[in-house]
Design a protein around this motif. Structure first.
Motif, PDB file in Angstrom:
ATOM      1  N   PRO A  70      35.103  47.817  41.968  1.00 43.67           N
ATOM      2  CA  PRO A  70      35.075  46.569  41.193  1.00 43.67           C
ATOM      3  C   PRO A  70      36.425  46.289  40.550  1.00 43.67           C
ATOM      4  O   PRO A  70      37.149  47.201  40.151  1.00 43.67           O
ATOM      5  N   VAL A  71      36.751  45.020  40.475  1.00 43.76           N
ATOM      6  CA  VAL A  71      37.976  44.609  39.793  1.00 43.76           C
ATOM      7  C   VAL A  71      37.682  44.563  38.299  1.00 43.76           C
ATOM      8  O   VAL A  71      36.666  44.010  37.865  1.00 43.76           O
ATOM      9  N   THR A  72      38.547  45.140  37.495  1.00 43.72           N
ATOM     10  CA  THR A  72      38.362  45.163  36.047  1.00 43.72           C
ATOM     11  C   THR A  72      39.393  44.264  35.370  1.00 43.72           C
ATOM     12  O   THR A  72      40.405  43.902  35.982  1.00 43.72           O
ATOM     13  N   PRO A  73      39.162  43.905  34.095  1.00 44.59           N
ATOM     14  CA  PRO A  73      40.129  43.043  33.392  1.00 44.59           C
ATOM     15  C   PRO A  73      41.543  43.615  33.364  1.00 44.59           C
ATOM     16  O   PRO A  73      42.513  42.844  33.289  1.00 44.59           O
ATOM     17  N   GLU A  74      41.678  44.936  33.468  1.00 49.26           N
ATOM     18  CA  GLU A  74      43.009  45.542  33.481  1.00 49.26           C
ATOM     19  C   GLU A  74      43.776  45.194  34.754  1.00 49.26           C
ATOM     20  O   GLU A  74      45.008  45.336  34.801  1.00 49.26           O
ATOM     21  N   ASN A  75      43.062  44.743  35.787  1.00 46.88           N
ATOM     22  CA  ASN A  75      43.706  44.389  37.052  1.00 46.88           C
ATOM     23  C   ASN A  75      44.224  42.957  37.080  1.00 46.88           C
ATOM     24  O   ASN A  75      44.834  42.545  38.072  1.00 46.88           O
ATOM     25  N   VAL A  76      43.946  42.203  36.038  1.00 43.50           N
ATOM     26  CA  VAL A  76      44.348  40.788  36.014  1.00 43.50           C
ATOM     27  C   VAL A  76      45.147  40.528  34.732  1.00 43.50           C
ATOM     28  O   VAL A  76      44.620  40.664  33.627  1.00 43.50           O
ATOM     29  N   THR A  77      46.403  40.152  34.910  1.00 44.12           N
ATOM     30  CA  THR A  77      47.298  39.945  33.768  1.00 44.12           C
ATOM     31  C   THR A  77      47.747  38.491  33.713  1.00 44.12           C
ATOM     32  O   THR A  77      47.966  37.850  34.745  1.00 44.12           O
ATOM     33  N   PHE A  78      47.893  37.981  32.495  1.00 44.04           N
ATOM     34  CA  PHE A  78      48.238  36.584  32.257  1.00 44.04           C
ATOM     35  C   PHE A  78      49.604  36.498  31.570  1.00 44.04           C
ATOM     36  O   PHE A  78      49.892  37.267  30.653  1.00 44.04           O
ATOM     37  N   GLU A 149      44.890  44.657  49.025  1.00 48.81           N
ATOM     38  CA  GLU A 149      43.965  45.485  49.793  1.00 48.81           C
ATOM     39  C   GLU A 149      43.874  44.934  51.214  1.00 48.81           C
ATOM     40  O   GLU A 149      44.551  43.965  51.558  1.00 48.81           O
ATOM     41  N   TYR A 150      43.029  45.562  52.060  1.00 50.02           N
ATOM     42  CA  TYR A 150      42.706  44.937  53.332  1.00 50.02           C
ATOM     43  C   TYR A 150      42.270  43.502  53.060  1.00 50.02           C
ATOM     44  O   TYR A 150      41.621  43.213  52.054  1.00 50.02           O
ATOM     45  N   TYR A 151      42.606  42.606  53.969  1.00 49.67           N
ATOM     46  CA  TYR A 151      42.277  41.194  53.732  1.00 49.67           C
ATOM     47  C   TYR A 151      40.796  41.008  53.408  1.00 49.67           C
ATOM     48  O   TYR A 151      40.426  40.265  52.497  1.00 49.67           O
ATOM     49  N   TYR A 152      39.945  41.709  54.168  1.00 49.54           N
ATOM     50  CA  TYR A 152      38.499  41.582  53.953  1.00 49.54           C
ATOM     51  C   TYR A 152      38.126  41.982  52.529  1.00 49.54           C
ATOM     52  O   TYR A 152      37.348  41.308  51.861  1.00 49.54           O
ATOM     53  N   ILE A 153      38.710  43.084  52.050  1.00 48.89           N
ATOM     54  CA  ILE A 153      38.414  43.543  50.691  1.00 48.89           C
ATOM     55  C   ILE A 153      38.968  42.566  49.662  1.00 48.89           C
ATOM     56  O   ILE A 153      38.291  42.223  48.682  1.00 48.89           O
ATOM     57  N   SER A 154      40.199  42.108  49.873  1.00 51.91           N
ATOM     58  CA  SER A 154      40.784  41.149  48.922  1.00 51.91           C
ATOM     59  C   SER A 154      39.964  39.870  48.849  1.00 51.91           C
ATOM     60  O   SER A 154      39.823  39.266  47.778  1.00 51.91           O
ATOM     61  N   SER A 155      39.394  39.461  49.997  1.00 48.99           N
ATOM     62  CA  SER A 155      38.574  38.251  49.988  1.00 48.99           C
ATOM     63  C   SER A 155      37.315  38.452  49.142  1.00 48.99           C
ATOM     64  O   SER A 155      36.837  37.529  48.486  1.00 48.99           O
ATOM     65  N   ILE A 156      36.767  39.678  49.153  1.00 50.64           N
ATOM     66  CA  ILE A 156      35.616  39.990  48.305  1.00 50.64           C
ATOM     67  C   ILE A 156      36.040  40.067  46.840  1.00 50.64           C
ATOM     68  O   ILE A 156      35.328  39.621  45.936  1.00 50.64           O
ATOM     69  N   ASN A 157      37.231  40.604  46.595  1.00 49.42           N
ATOM     70  CA  ASN A 157      37.739  40.736  45.223  1.00 49.42           C
ATOM     71  C   ASN A 157      37.913  39.393  44.521  1.00 49.42           C
ATOM     72  O   ASN A 157      37.977  39.340  43.293  1.00 49.42           O
ATOM     73  N   THR A 158      37.988  38.324  45.299  1.00 49.33           N
ATOM     74  CA  THR A 158      38.186  37.005  44.679  1.00 49.33           C
ATOM     75  C   THR A 158      37.059  36.659  43.706  1.00 49.33           C
ATOM     76  O   THR A 158      37.292  35.961  42.718  1.00 49.33           O
ATOM     77  N   TYR A 159      35.838  37.150  43.964  1.00 50.97           N
ATOM     78  CA  TYR A 159      34.720  36.856  43.065  1.00 50.97           C
ATOM     79  C   TYR A 159      34.968  37.460  41.685  1.00 50.97           C
ATOM     80  O   TYR A 159      34.843  36.788  40.656  1.00 50.97           O
ATOM     81  N   HIS A 193      40.403  29.683  46.795  1.00 48.40           N
ATOM     82  CA  HIS A 193      38.978  29.957  46.637  1.00 48.40           C
ATOM     83  C   HIS A 193      38.683  30.521  45.246  1.00 48.40           C
ATOM     84  O   HIS A 193      37.619  30.243  44.675  1.00 48.40           O
ATOM     85  N   ILE A 194      39.628  31.273  44.706  1.00 50.49           N
ATOM     86  CA  ILE A 194      39.442  31.789  43.348  1.00 50.49           C
ATOM     87  C   ILE A 194      39.266  30.641  42.360  1.00 50.49           C
ATOM     88  O   ILE A 194      38.371  30.684  41.506  1.00 50.49           O
ATOM     89  N   VAL A 195      40.072  29.585  42.474  1.00 53.02           N
ATOM     90  CA  VAL A 195      39.919  28.479  41.522  1.00 53.02           C
ATOM     91  C   VAL A 195      38.572  27.788  41.711  1.00 53.02           C
ATOM     92  O   VAL A 195      37.993  27.260  40.755  1.00 53.02           O
ATOM     93  N   GLY A 196      38.063  27.803  42.947  1.00 57.96           N
ATOM     94  CA  GLY A 196      36.717  27.265  43.167  1.00 57.96           C
ATOM     95  C   GLY A 196      35.661  28.094  42.469  1.00 57.96           C
ATOM     96  O   GLY A 196      34.761  27.562  41.804  1.00 57.96           O
TER      97      GLY A 196
END
Length: 409
Positions: A70-78, A149-159, A193-196
């Motif tokens: 799972p992606v955690t808040p520590e993985n996303v920086t503003f 990550e692998y494209y497939y994994i990164s596409s899932i990480n978008t959620y 897709h993330i903005v969607g």
């Protein structure tokens, strides 16, 4: 796990058989397998292979189970920039908003990069500066670890990434007094897709739709076979502003928003060489040229709105034939427009892109003349040429992708 000692192309083709049987075949796999095979034959210069794999180096997916952490808040920086000091930023994360200081009624844009990207995305600075000039605060978002990550994994990480960004926006609204109506997410490729998903999450949690989101050539692979609720769609915000430049290859080909701009037809951009996989000498530049054009076109459209006027039309063919002269017109960089539908415009091959070459202008004039000669050999020739152009504009991977879709059904 994949055995690193086994040639990539052997792994790919062994997995193709399994995935076809399981009907879990993805178009992206074709691409990496083809290029890996070429790599084994040493038919592409090292510099070109390096450039290609910088884009597709993690695209291969297999039929084996993939464990997605799972992606955690520590993985996303503003990183927040304001007009008062455009060279300096305030760095924060979802659970650390005390440093953030924004005018209560100020507009804030959130920039979201795509696959294998990070905050160093070359389009961030240009769009940021142009938005600062329009009195926006700008937040550059870095989600580089989940994006690499692998494209497939990164596409899932978008959620997960979208959920973290949406929660942060809601926190800014509640704790910092920034109205949701003043927030504008802008994303490229997977970021499109993330903005969607951001728009969908904000609505789910607040009951309020964002006024606008902007998707810059949203990613096509994997998303073009997903249902609407699993990707960017026209209900993700009040206005879903989409710019198409590489549809059918790296970008999403069809209408996906409420306001869709198809630049130069939406699949092929001037100055980006078309690649014939049967003739490897045509591979002379990054295959992502068309895809990467979208954010720079948007940046220019923000700075020069009068130079990027698009016309509503039923199709690119009708637009080229001047059959839509009475249609609506809208500036591609207009962030207040409420128009709906498909809009078309032409650009040139060099920056600034709104300067169309004189030869293109002359060619456009000749096309108008040919259109007036209906029923003549000229008209027949134009139709033939148009069909040829359609074949060219399908993109270098069209045959591969079509084969994949026939398997997916």
């Amino acid at each position: 796990m994949v055995d690193g000692n086994l040639p990539v192309f052997q792994l790919c083709f062994s997995d193709i058989v399994v995935m076809i049987t399981m009907k879990r075949f993805f178009p992206t796999l074709f691409v990496i397998c083809f290029v890996a095979t070429i790599d084994a034959l040493s038919l592409i210069p090292d510099t070109l292979k390096d450039d290609f794999f910088a884009i597709y180096r993690k695209a291969a997916v297999t039929s084996r189970d993939i464990q997605v952490a799972p992606v955690t808040p520590e993985n996303v920086t503003f990183y927040l920039f304001t007009k008062d000091d455009p060279k300096r930023f305030v760095k924060f994360q979802k659970d650390n908003l005390q440093k953030v200081n924004l005018p209560m009624n100020g507009k804030v844009a959130f920039l979201v990069h795509g696959w294998t990207g990070d905050r160093e995305a070359d389009w961030y600075t240009e769009i940021k500066d142009n938005l600062l000039n329009k009195n926006y605060g700008v937040v550059e978002i870095d989600w580089k670890e989940p994006a690499n990550e692998y494209y497939y994994i990164s596409s899932i990480n978008t959620y997960d990434v979208a959920k973290i960004i949406a929660d942060t926006m809601l926190e800014l609204s509640q704790k910092k007094g920034v109205p949701l109506k003043n927030m504008l997410p802008i994303g490229h490729s997977l970021g499109g897709h993330i903005v969607g998903f951001i728009g969908q999450k904000v609505y789910e949690k607040s009951g309020q739709k964002l006024p606008r989101i902007v998707a810059l050539d949203p990613a096509g692979p994997l998303f073009d076979v997903r249902p609407a609720d699993k990707r960017l769609n026209s209900s993700s915000a009040e206005v879903v502003h989409v710019i198409h430049t590489d549809g059918g290859t790296f970008g999403y080909k069809d209408t996906i928003g409420t306001l869709d701009f198809f630049v130069n037809g939406g699949s092929s951009q001037p100055g980006c060489k078309r690649v014939d996989l049967a003739d490897l000498t045509t591979i002379t530049e990054p295959l992502s040229c068309d895809h990467r054009r979208a954010p720079f076109l948007f940046a220019e459209a923000l700075a020069y709105p009068r130079e990027y006027i698009a016309q509503k039309c039923g199709s690119w063919d009708d637009f080229e034939a001047d059959k839509c002269q009475n249609g609506e017109k809208v500036a591609m960089g207009d962030l207040n427009s409420r128009n709906r539908g498909k809009f078309y415009l032409k650009t040139g091959k060099d920056r600034p892109f709104f300067k169309i070459e004189e030869e293109e202008k002359k060619k456009a004039g000749k096309e108008v003349e040919k259109n007036a000669d209906k029923g003549t050999d000229k008209d027949s020739s134009r139709n033939g040429n148009r069909q040829d152009e359609k074949e060219k504009n399908k993109g270098p991977l069209s045959g591969i992708k079509e084969a994949a879709r026939s398997v997916i059904g």
